[in-house]
Design an enzyme around this catalytic site. Structure first.
Site, PDB file in Angstrom:
ATOM      1  N   SER A 292      40.792  37.666  36.713  1.00  0.00           N
ATOM      2  CA  SER A 292      40.731  38.952  36.392  1.00  0.00           C
ATOM      3  C   SER A 292      41.775  39.366  35.408  1.00  0.00           C
ATOM      4  CB  SER A 292      41.239  39.410  38.059  1.00  0.00           C
ATOM      5  OG  SER A 292      41.517  40.929  37.858  1.00  0.00           O
ATOM      6  N   GLY A 293      41.358  40.259  34.566  1.00  0.00           N
ATOM      7  CA  GLY A 293      42.440  40.737  33.512  1.00  0.00           C
ATOM      8  C   GLY A 293      42.211  40.206  32.281  1.00  0.00           C
TER       9      GLY A 293
ATOM     10  N   THR B  44      34.651  41.954  31.134  1.00  0.00           N
ATOM     11  CA  THR B  44      33.647  43.130  31.251  1.00  0.00           C
ATOM     12  C   THR B  44      33.501  43.488  29.497  1.00  0.00           C
ATOM     13  OG1 THR B  44      34.465  43.943  33.448  1.00  0.00           O
ATOM     14  CG2 THR B  44      33.291  45.532  31.667  1.00  0.00           C
TER      15      THR B  44
ATOM     16  N   ASN C  96      44.678  44.786  36.375  1.00  0.00           N
ATOM     17  CA  ASN C  96      43.954  45.138  35.443  1.00  0.00           C
ATOM     18  C   ASN C  96      43.597  46.678  35.781  1.00  0.00           C
ATOM     19  OD1 ASN C  96      41.937  45.095  33.482  1.00  0.00           O
ATOM     20  ND2 ASN C  96      40.415  43.665  34.380  1.00  0.00           N
TER      21      ASN C  96
ATOM     22  N   SER D 253      39.221  46.671  36.448  1.00  0.00           N
ATOM     23  CA  SER D 253      38.667  45.533  37.041  1.00  0.00           C
ATOM     24  C   SER D 253      37.293  45.505  37.547  1.00  0.00           C
ATOM     25  CB  SER D 253      39.630  45.006  38.117  1.00  0.00           C
ATOM     26  OG  SER D 253      39.115  43.679  38.660  1.00  0.00           O
ATOM     27  N   SER D 254      36.408  44.826  37.218  1.00  0.00           N
ATOM     28  CA  SER D 254      35.065  44.698  37.916  1.00  0.00           C
ATOM     29  C   SER D 254      35.228  44.210  39.412  1.00  0.00           C
ATOM     30  CB  SER D 254      34.084  43.840  37.154  1.00  0.00           C
ATOM     31  OG  SER D 254      33.904  44.514  35.832  1.00  0.00           O
TER      32      SER D 254
ATOM     33  N   GLY E 176      36.472  37.795  38.256  1.00  0.00           N
ATOM     34  CA  GLY E 176      37.218  36.311  38.047  1.00  0.00           C
ATOM     35  C   GLY E 176      37.948  35.973  39.084  1.00  0.00           C
TER      36      GLY E 176
ATOM     37  N   GLU F  87      41.037  35.210  41.321  1.00  0.00           N
ATOM     38  CA  GLU F  87      41.975  35.987  41.966  1.00  0.00           C
ATOM     39  C   GLU F  87      43.014  35.191  42.837  1.00  0.00           C
ATOM     40  OE1 GLU F  87      39.845  40.358  41.509  1.00  0.00           O
ATOM     41  OE2 GLU F  87      40.418  39.472  43.562  1.00  0.00           O
TER      42      GLU F  87
END
Length: 1010
Positions: free
Chosen positions: A309-310, A314, A355, A358-359, A582, A584
């Protein structure tokens, strides 16, 4: 010719390698008769196996003795191995499950593969391999082959480095790698001159070779002479400091998040990659490769973007879509496809602690193309939206962007119609004390969202329905309860939130109060109304809000797919872009992180499968000489999740079916059932640890059962169905239809005909996704987060190194450097390159033709290997073959061009001569006809002129005659009048004369009379 028995015979100690035999074959090629087929290279005998029944038969060059193949039992050849560096490919049986020390990236975990997962998205592929003959003992690797595969002993390399006093990496006392030059070595100490001028005395065992200066900042890690931790980190950091955020690692693109704007994108860069004037590592290059392979091989492609994540997944997906839109443009569809990112980000992305964008869901965007490469449609699939974020989240995080954009950017008329206030007035938004993101204007984002909805052709009426449901969800969070008795029963407080939410949903306040404060329980034929306690009422309110938002999200995706699917009737192939959450690991990890990390485990398995397992299994099955590359296999961790009946998912579903089960009882059950699993560790106070491929993660079981059950009572569904607004009714019908479909399905797809749990749904979705990806050619992009502070130009070695370990970068580079990334069947190779032969050969079987082509083009034997069914090539060899093919085709086209030119010129001259003859006759006839017409016209003109001139002359004569007569008459009249006057004057003169004479006479007479 080689018999099958010879192929399968064990290798003797002095037997030559297949490459040496092939070289000797090439040298003796000229000694053979011209009409004889080329000699076939010897098969490697150390791992020889007969092909399985699913393989085609052996090439025509092989003989079968006595009409049957003689198979000799395979024996392993003893080789010298270091006791601490014993390497075996994952998937082969090992006697003990021990950690193996690796010289690169620390200690590797090794897992058994003897226990295959009971469920797998690759079940067809597994059964396909079931009949394959596998060696009982792992194949031995000779030292020669080990060196040939690019893995010489580490001590040999370091001896060379020490002797030449080259640059080295040394581990400093602060546990960091520093670059230096060997100054001297005496005894057990080495003096290293560091870059800052300091001299460090260290043990030679703490040194690793460094690459020469010329290789600093290379764009492909394959080019590095020495592959080790500090070299890779230094190379990535050096490129990152120069804003070169993309680096190749064989077939994988490493993308380090710059956390700022970098000048690597835009129309100019797109045109450079499109015209092949630039070949630096880039997302554009990956998308271009996928697009060209789709057109060339007629196979669907996929771009799999992964990372923590981050890490920038995306944005990477959007960049890939922009390039594909540029390649498949001019169809009018590309702008709509790109605008889907704006809508999905607003509805499915949120600010987290790591993030700002973040998605919180996974998506697979399948972009369709026509045979000419024009974009003609798209389809979006979504996975596991984190709907709990609508009602609760950690401090410092935000809910989904769309809520803040709506409150900030809605025009006045919309705010008045939806009774909207500022974000700070809604409990669902203000609870986490984070309403804004630095550098982000929510008002402008809302304007862009409306423009995107217009581009996707979602009507204004549907947009109003969307915004109304969003406002209803916000107002539902403001509904409060008051306790009315000692049993903690509640009633709904009549406030602005209740009235506004009811208006927006299209129901009455009483209906909403009933659904949130009571439950209807059936007791036989009677119904009992039960009041809810405060926690139950809050859960009922939040469950309704979450359900409305989740179904609203699905509805928007359906509208997008309907709009993007208008041109799908002319689709041909597709490129799928996977952008999924992603890995986490937070301070507190719950049910969402549990599902997200499970998905990442499955994606990592897909990555390992394509880049490690399938390649190496294919090498071994096809009988080529290959030293297996060790990699970290996460099969054990996946088995921990998916195994039945004692897997994490099965135990979670089982516990969720018990009404009295609690999160703590679930945690205790996990400890009892899974305590012997090496990937699981039970902790205190309802927590447990899982050893993921990316590291250990501690999960808190609080809320696991409730979120897995995902409860929404039938009273809430009945409330939605009774609403006057269209969308709530649609959501209720979807829920009812979904439950009816599940109850009518077989037990294979539904758990005991009950409502499927969240993890079961997600597992089914994930398996379908894996099966879909398995039917495509994958292209991998690994996104790397450079630091945990979201600061540009900050490169944290430990964090980056951890991510590189997780994605197995060095293993990928090693297998790409020593492996054979390109392979073709004998038939495909002969069909594609057989025309390059300058002379025909006696045997026309595909293998003979293929070997003849390779010998003719002088492809070095170490650059390829010949398997039972395929030819395997190292990196760059197919480019050389394609270059030779291109030259041959160019020469052929030149000959054809000149021949056709001569042929057409001769034809043209004949046609020209005939045309000129025909034209001369036609022109003569036309000239004669024209001359006759001219003569006729001339005669007619003369005749007309004659009559005209006569008429003109007659008219002129008559006019002149009239004028002459008139003149004559006038002159005659004038003369007559003159003459008349003269005569009259004469007469008068005579009369007067006579009168005078008379008077005279009278006078005379009178006088005489007198």
């Amino acid at each position: 010719m080689l018999s099958a028995a010879t192929v399968m015979a064990p290798a003797a100690a002095t037997q030559k390698s297949s490459l040496e035999v092939l070289l000797e074959t090439i040298k003796k090629r000229d000694e053979q008769p011209k009409d004889a087929p080329p000699a076939l290279p010897a098969r490697p005998t150390c791992r020889g196996r007969l092909p399985t029944t699913r393989r085609p038969s052996l090439p025509a060059g092989f003989k079968l003795e006595n009409d049957m193949a003689t198979v000799v039992a395979m024996e392993t050849v003893p080789v010298d191995k270091k006791p601490d560096v014993e390497k075996e490919i994952s998937g082969l049986e090992t006697k003990e499950d021990k950690p193996v020390k690796g010289h690169i990236f620390g200690t590797k975990r090794k897992f058994h593969n003897s226990e295959v997962l009971e469920e797998s998205p690759y079940v067809e592929s597994f059964h396909e391999r079931k009949g394959t003959t596998v060696c009982k003992d792992p194949p031995s690797v000779s030292s020669a082959s080990a060196k040939m595969n690019g893995k010489p002993a580490c001590t040999d390399v370091m001896d060379y480095v020490r002797q030449k006093k080259l640059r080295v990496w040394c581990s400093s006392p602060n546990a960091k790698w520093e670059l230096g030059q060997i100054k001297s070595i005496s005894g057990g100490d080495a003096e290293i001159l560091l870059a800052d001028g300091k001299v460090l005395t260290i043990s030679p065992e703490m040194l690793l070779p460094a690459n020469p200066d010329v290789l600093d900042g290379v764009d492909d890690l394959i080019q590095m002479s020495y592959l080790n931790e500090p070299s890779v980190l230094y190379n990535l950091q050096l490129r990152y400091s120069r804003d070169l955020i993309y680096t190749k690692a064989g077939p994988v693109l490493i993308a380090v998040n710059p956390l700022k704007e970098v000048p690597l994108y835009g129309k100019t860069s797109i045109m450079q990659y499109k015209k092949k004037t630039k070949d630096d590592p880039h997302v554009y290059a990956v998308a271009d490769l996928a697009f060209n392979e789709m057109l060339r091989d007629c196979i669907n492609q996929s771009i799999i973007i992964s990372g923590e994540s981050g890490a920038g997944k995306t944005e990477t997906a959007k960049i890939a879509m922009q390039y594909l839109a540029a390649l498949g443009g001019a169809s009018g569809m590309e702008s709509e496809v790109l605008q889907t990112n704006v809508i999905l980000e607003a509805l499915g992305n949120a600010k987290t602690s790591r993030n700002d964008n973040s998605s919180r869901f996974g998506k697979l965007i399948e972009i369709y193309f026509s045979e000419t490469g024009k974009m003609c449609g798209a389809k979006i699939q979504t996975f596991l939206l984190e709907k709990s974020r609508v009602v609760q989240r950690a401090q410092g995080e935000r809910s989904y962007h769309i809520f803040y954009q709506l409150c900030s950017g809605a025009p006045p008329f919309l705010k008045k119609k939806l009774f909207l206030k500022s974000a700070n007035d809604y409990n669902y938004l203000k609870q986490s004390n984070c309403l804004r993101i630095d550098g982000v204007n929510d008002s402008n984002k809302f304007t862009a969202l409306v423009d995107a909805l217009d581009t996707i052709q979602i009507s204004k009426e549907d947009q109003m329905k969307l915004f109304s449901m969003l406002a209803a969800v916000l107002w539902m969070g403001n509904i409060s309860f008051s306790v009315i008795d000692t049993e903690n029963h509640v009633e709904v407080v009549s406030n602005e939130g209740l009235a506004t939410a009811a208006k927006l949903l299209g129901c009455t306040s009483n209906q909403l109060v009933t659904a949130m404060s009571t439950r209807k329980i059936r007791a036989g034929n009677d119904s009992i109304i039960k009041k809810l306690t405060l926690p139950q009422a809050i859960d009922a309110r939040d469950a309704l809000a979450k359900s409305i938002y989740a179904h609203l999200f699905d509805w928007v995706v359906e509208q997008i797919n309907h709009s993007l699917g208008t041109g799908r009737q002319c689709t041909w192939r597709s490129i799928s872009i996977l952008d999924i959450y992603g890995f986490e690991c937070f301070n507190k990890n719950g049910f969402e992180q549990f599902c997200i990390n499970y998905a990442n485990e499955r994606l990592q398995q897909h990555f390992n499968r394509h880049l490690f397992k399938l390649q190496q299994e294919e090498y071994l099955e096809d009988g080529i000489d290959w030293a297996p590359v060790e990699f970290v296999d996460n099969t054990d961790c996946l088995s921990l999740f998916e195994k039945k009946p004692l897997g994490l998912l099965s135990l979670l579903d089982e516990e969720s079916t018990f009404p009295k089960a609690t999160d703590l009882s679930f945690a205790n059950k996990l400890k009892q059932q899974l305590s012997g699993n090496s990937c699981f560790k039970g902790e205190q106070e309802g927590t447990f640890k899982i050893c993921h491929y990316a590291g250990e993660v501690t999960y808190d079981t609080s809320g696991f059962l409730e979120k897995n059950r995902d409860p929404l009572h039938s009273d809430s569904i009945q409330l939605l169905s009774s609403c006057k607004c269209e969308l709530p009714k649609h959501f209720a019908s979807v829920m009812v239809a979904d439950s009816q479909n599940k109850s009518s399905q077989s037990w294979h797809s539904v758990v005991d005909t009950q409502k499927q749990s969240v993890v079961t749904k997600f597992k089914v979705q994930l398996f379908k996704l894996m099966q879909q990806l398995e039917s495509t050619t994958p292209h991998f992009i690994r996104c790397i987060q450079p630091n945990g502070k979201q600061c540009p130009r900050l490169f944290e070695h430990d964090l980056v190194l951890h991510q590189l370990k997780c994605c197995g970068v060095l293993e990928v580079v090693r297998i790409s450097r020593t492996g054979y990334p390109t392979r073709m069947t004998h038939h495909q190779f002969a069909e594609r390159y057989g025309f390059l032969l300058l002379r025909s050969i006696a045997s026309q079987d595909p293998l003979s033709v293929s070997i003849a082509v390779l010998q003719q083009l002088n492809i070095p034997p170490e650059m390829y290997q010949v398997g039972y069914t395929k030819l395997f090539f190292r990196t760059g060899q197919i480019a050389a073959l394609e270059n030779a093919k291109r030259k041959m085709l160019h020469g052929t086209l030149c000959i054809q061009k000149h021949f056709r030119g001569l042929h057409f010129r001769q034809g043209y001259q004949g046609l020209k001569k005939g045309a000129m003859t025909l034209q001369s006759f036609i022109r003569g006839e036309r000239a004669r006809i024209h001359f006759d017409n001219v003569i006729k016209r001339w005669r007619a003109a003369v005749l007309i002129q004659k009559y005209t001139r006569r008429r003109i002359a007659a008219t002129k004569f008559n006019d002149q005659l009239k004028h002459i007569i008139l003149l004559q008459s006038v002159m005659r009249g004038c003369l007559a009048r003159t003459k008349y006057k003269c005569l009259q004057n004469e007469k008068e003169s005579k009369v007067s004369h006579n009168k005078a004479q008379g008077d005279m006479r009278k006078n005379i007479s009178e006088s005489r009379v007198k």
